[in-house]
Design an enzyme around this catalytic site. Structure first.
Site, PDB file in Angstrom:
ATOM      1  N   GLU A 153       0.807  -1.224   0.000  1.00 24.99           N
ATOM      2  CA  GLU A 153       0.000   0.000   0.000  1.00 24.99           C
ATOM      3  C   GLU A 153       0.841   1.276   0.000  1.00 24.99           C
ATOM      4  O   GLU A 153       0.404   2.303  -0.497  1.00 24.99           O
ATOM      5  CB  GLU A 153      -0.965   0.009   1.191  1.00 24.99           C
ATOM      6  CG  GLU A 153      -2.113  -0.982   1.075  1.00 24.99           C
ATOM      7  CD  GLU A 153      -1.784  -2.359   1.622  1.00 24.99           C
ATOM      8  OE1 GLU A 153      -0.594  -2.625   1.900  1.00 24.99           O
ATOM      9  OE2 GLU A 153      -2.711  -3.174   1.779  1.00 24.99           O
ATOM     10  N   PHE A 157     -11.344  -7.657  13.487  1.00 23.00           N
ATOM     11  CA  PHE A 157     -10.271  -8.093  12.611  1.00 23.00           C
ATOM     12  C   PHE A 157      -9.960  -6.992  11.591  1.00 23.00           C
ATOM     13  O   PHE A 157     -10.852  -6.461  10.944  1.00 23.00           O
ATOM     14  CB  PHE A 157     -10.670  -9.388  11.884  1.00 23.00           C
ATOM     15  CG  PHE A 157      -9.628  -9.860  10.921  1.00 23.00           C
ATOM     16  CD1 PHE A 157      -8.372 -10.248  11.365  1.00 23.00           C
ATOM     17  CD2 PHE A 157      -9.878  -9.881   9.554  1.00 23.00           C
ATOM     18  CE1 PHE A 157      -7.392 -10.670  10.475  1.00 23.00           C
ATOM     19  CE2 PHE A 157      -8.905 -10.296   8.660  1.00 23.00           C
ATOM     20  CZ  PHE A 157      -7.662 -10.685   9.121  1.00 23.00           C
ATOM     21  N   GLN A 158      -8.701  -6.666  11.462  1.00 21.55           N
ATOM     22  CA  GLN A 158      -8.218  -5.596  10.577  1.00 21.55           C
ATOM     23  C   GLN A 158      -8.907  -4.258  10.882  1.00 21.55           C
ATOM     24  O   GLN A 158      -9.147  -3.453   9.988  1.00 21.55           O
ATOM     25  CB  GLN A 158      -8.381  -5.981   9.104  1.00 21.55           C
ATOM     26  CG  GLN A 158      -7.469  -7.160   8.728  1.00 21.55           C
ATOM     27  CD  GLN A 158      -7.306  -7.365   7.241  1.00 21.55           C
ATOM     28  OE1 GLN A 158      -8.199  -7.081   6.453  1.00 21.55           O
ATOM     29  NE2 GLN A 158      -6.143  -7.870   6.838  1.00 21.55           N
ATOM     30  N   LYS A 212     -17.660  -1.001   5.956  1.00 24.90           N
ATOM     31  CA  LYS A 212     -18.167  -1.935   4.948  1.00 24.90           C
ATOM     32  C   LYS A 212     -19.691  -1.892   4.830  1.00 24.90           C
ATOM     33  O   LYS A 212     -20.235  -2.021   3.729  1.00 24.90           O
ATOM     34  CB  LYS A 212     -17.699  -3.355   5.295  1.00 24.90           C
ATOM     35  CG  LYS A 212     -17.788  -4.304   4.112  1.00 24.90           C
ATOM     36  CD  LYS A 212     -17.112  -5.636   4.413  1.00 24.90           C
ATOM     37  CE  LYS A 212     -17.197  -6.559   3.198  1.00 24.90           C
ATOM     38  NZ  LYS A 212     -16.586  -7.879   3.464  1.00 24.90           N
ATOM     39  N   MET A 237      24.544   8.818   1.877  1.00 26.09           N
ATOM     40  CA  MET A 237      24.380  10.079   2.606  1.00 26.09           C
ATOM     41  C   MET A 237      24.611   9.864   4.102  1.00 26.09           C
ATOM     42  O   MET A 237      25.193  10.729   4.777  1.00 26.09           O
ATOM     43  CB  MET A 237      22.995  10.669   2.346  1.00 26.09           C
ATOM     44  CG  MET A 237      22.849  12.121   2.777  1.00 26.09           C
ATOM     45  SD  MET A 237      24.015  13.209   1.932  1.00 26.09           S
ATOM     46  CE  MET A 237      23.030  13.825   0.561  1.00 26.09           C
TER      47      MET A 237
END
Lengths: 191, 584
Positions: free
Chosen positions: B52, B114-115, B164, B482
């Protein structure tokens, strides 16, 4: 009241003070912020202060226009003039913020705070507490044989002073609302 | 006309109404209804990323190279938290991105489902604004508001969290024209009195300079055109931040190069010694200012910015002008012309003489080599061989990024995509995916380091799947260059964890992903290798094995002012004082 040498407001004890309280040129400002009364708006304002390291000395919030879904947040903050300007600009950037007013700059403001103080004691102390409450125009809103609960309204300094006097007389609990403020109208006289 | 539809359909309808043609995303349980609607239509292309974070960077690349908002669709919980780095990156660089996240159904919010994650809570400080939609009837309105907020004023990322059950439920769709967008209306026109005061200063200034930034590019192509006209007409020198490169062409007569920590000597010296600084769409970032109390001490400063909180935040300015760059430049040019197009010609000639002296120092000089490829040389050859092409450059973060900024010339805005504010390693590869989606025919090159490249290299699979011929140009020094450079300057050359051991074979890696790769270490073969990369019709990884110990100069060491630049390895002894050591 000045004889008690109390700090203005509650700033010295605030857990939200992240900047050096002894930095030079610190000013206290009262800001009125008109916001959409939507979920999370208070979190945005508080998150701005903690995330950028600004001070919150006092904060109050309540809906002021039910149909228009607007709330008014009153914030008392301390900072250098540059920081105060930055705070105002950052507040103005929050999408649901409509107006930011610096009441300290825009002219004199009426500032009031409400506090409830529970004072437990008997005998002379109990009488003295009642006598002082009368002087401060505090009302008794609840009482038992061993305690009074006073309601007092005034400037934060007045409440600080009253609380300080109640301490030796049995002050056991205190709840404060934080400052609500409005700019004075042009015509109004000191009252 | 009001229309009834499910929340999921509403999402797709609103995206179409906003003119969205590409969505970068990754499905999951809490966004399945929306993915079902995406399956049932052909107007919006969905690019399946592999992580993502890559989706958000790809959307940023799309947005920066087109000026249109980038759109991301991810699931709840880990989908949303993986997007956080991209959101923060877009916030710091003011990139319009709209992220749609799924959420557990409203009746489960707060149950540690969940999630489930508090997505609006987590992303509140890294978005310009975000919404949790609790009612399907509000969804259309909120999506249109979100696009409005992301793209107007100072652009930025926004997030819409959609439970949802809200996706499944049926509600009334609010079309774009009916959405409540009027509530957020940033000021575009600058104050005429302030602009006139600036014009008066411009007429008499002896050592003026334009200091421009990403705000010019964000304001749109019109702003770049007006800037070019203004600079050309006044003859004032112009420098720019990393974010603003391309707004004024690198081949332009008044161009004196990028400024800042790894900016050009002439640009930094001119900033330090100028008597009138005109900051346009730049925000006095610490990479630019160096030591704040010694920043351009003798100059009168004007600052044009659409965001009032950027003005006087770091550097106090004498003329603040709040407004959109294009609007302000239009007024500025009009007023300056109406007052007779005056500049102090004689003083300006002296000023340019001084700048030419600084330029003669040749601050980008480096020791050439016949045996190893110098990273600067590699960038120079890439620049020379790709210059004529319809070219977009993305970069990762580190030395290679600064060399790309120093040695490549950007002639147009929206041609350089780089993580400036947040400095996100792993930005460039997914960003190149987004750019290539927006410009299928163009040459899109990601200038990378081998360490940054590995941070999001899974997106090579995305490029292969969608046949995006992105070119990965890796300057491989087997070091975190760097970090290593700072350890040289600050920590006695103790290279704690700053080398890349167990590197993959990038050629085999390319083959494993199903694309082409090549490694090159001989300077004599470099041009041929670059040509092969540019000519190849498909994604390509070019692993350029470069000098391992090269440092990036010039450099303003932390805690130092603009006129105390390090010009090379010889000048670094004791360069950073104890107070500078705490800075990053």
């Amino acid at each position: 009241m000045s004889a008690l040498r109390l700090k203005k407001g509650t700033s010295s004890k605030s857990a939200y003070n992240l900047r050096d309280p002894h930095a030079e040129g610190l000013e206290s400002h009262t800001l009125a912020v008109i916001v959409d009364n939507e979920a999370g708006v208070l979190a945005r304002v508080i998150g701005l202060f903690s995330g950028r390291g600004y001070n919150i000395d006092s904060l109050t919030v309540a809906e002021i226009d039910h149909l228009g879904h607007q709330s008014r947040i009153t914030i008392v903050t301390t900072g250098t003039p540059a920081v105060i300007e930055q705070i105002k600009a950052q507040l103005g950037r929050i999408v649901p913020v409509h107006e930011v007013h610096d009441l300290t700059v825009e002219g004199r403001a009426v500032e009031r705070e409400l506090a409830l103080l529970k004072v437990a004691g008997t005998g002379e102390k109990r009488v003295e507490a009642l006598r002082l409450a009368d002087i401060f125009r505090a009302n008794v809103v609840d009482s038992t044989l061993e305690s009074f609960t006073f309601e007092i309204t005034g400037t934060p300094e007045k409440i600080d002073a009253f609380a300080e006097l109640m301490r030796p007389l049995g002050l056991s609990e205190i709840a404060r609302t934080g400052v609500a403020a409005l700019p004075r109208s042009d015509m109004s006289t000191d009252g | 006309m009001t229309r009834q539809m499910t929340g999921a359909k509403m999402v797709v309808q609103a995206l179409k109404d906003q003119g969205v043609d590409v969505v970068f995303g990754y499905p999951g349980g809490a966004v399945l209804p929306i993915y079902d609607e995406i399956f049932l239509q052909n107007d919006i292309r969905h690019v399946l990323v592999r992580h993502e974070q890559g989706a958000v960077h790809a959307a940023e690349g799309y947005a920066r190279s087109t000026g249109k908002p980038g759109v991301v669709l991810v699931t709840s919980g880990p989908g949303a938290t993986n997007a956080v780095t991209g959101l923060t990156d877009a916030l710091l660089d003011s990139i319009p991105v709209v992220v749609l996240t799924g959420q557990v159904p409203t009746f489960m919010i707060g149950t540690d489902g969940f999630q489930e994650a508090d997505t609006v809570g987590i992303t509140r400080p890294c978005t310009k604004h975000n919404w949790l939609v609790k009612d399907t009837d509000a969804l259309g309105d909120i999506i249109h508001q979100a696009f409005h907020v992301a793209t107007t004023g100072r652009p930025g990322p926004v997030l819409i969290d959609i439970p949802k059950d809200v996706q499944f439920a049926t509600g009334t769709y609010t079309p774009r024209t009916k959405a409540r967008t009027a509530r957020y209306k940033p000021r575009l026109k600058g104050d005429t009195a302030a602009i006139t005061a600036l014009v008066e200063r411009m007429e008499s200034a002896e050592r003026p300079i334009f200091y421009t930034g990403g705000g010019v590019i964000n304001s749109g192509p019109q702003a770049s055109q007006l800037l070019r006209e203004l600079v050309g007409a006044t003859g004032f020198p112009i420098t720019s931040t990393l974010m603003g490169l391309g707004a004024y062409p690198a081949s332009g007569r008044e161009w004196i190069g990028m400024l800042g920590m790894h900016g050009l000597y002439e640009a930094n010296m001119a900033m330090h010694d100028c008597d009138l600084m005109i900051a346009i769409g730049a925000r006095f970032d610490d990479r630019i200012t160096g030591r704040v109390d010694a920043f351009s001490p003798g100059s009168f400063k004007a600052h044009v910015d659409i965001d009032p909180s950027s003005i006087n935040k770091v550097i106090h300015v004498d003329i603040p002008i709040t407004g959109d760059v294009a609007h302000v430049l239009e007024d500025l040019l009009r007023i300056w012309k109406a007052r007779g197009r005056k500049v102090n010609k004689e003083a300006l000639a002296h000023w340019w003489e001084q700048i030419e002296k600084w330029r003669a120092v040749d601050c980008l000089a480096y020791r050439a080599s016949d045996s190893t490829i110098k990273p600067q040389h590699a960038i120079q050859r890439l620049e020379a061989l790709s210059k004529g092409l319809d070219r977009y450059i993305t970069t990762e973060v580190g030395q290679h990024q600064m060399w790309a900024a120093q040695f490549m010339g950007f002639e147009e805005p929206n041609r350089l995509m780089t993580s400036g504010g947040l400095g996100t390693m792993g930005y460039g590869l997914p960003a190149s995916v987004g750019v290539q989606m927006a410009h299928p025919e163009a040459t899109v090159i990601n200038v990378a380091g081998e360490a940054s490249f590995q941070m999001n290299m899974q997106e090579m699979a995305t490029a292969v799947q969608f046949r995006l011929p992105i070119k990965q140009f890796i300057l491989n020094n087997e070091r975190l260059g760097m970090v290593r450079q700072w350890q040289d300057l600050l920590h006695g050359g103790r290279y704690s964890q700053s080398w890349s051991e167990s590197l993959p074979d990038f050629v085999k890696l390319a083959e494993a992903f199903g694309c082409k790769g090549r490694a090159v270490s001989d300077p004599a073969e470099l041009d041929e290798a670059i040509r092969e990369m540019l000519d190849h019709d498909g994604p390509f990884i070019l692993d350029v094995l470069v000098e391992r110990h090269e440092n990036c100069y010039p450099m303003i060491p932390s805690g130092a002012p603009h006129n105390e630049m390090l010009m090379g390895d010889d000048s670094t002894e004791g360069a950073i004082g104890s107070s500078g050591a705490t800075l990053v």
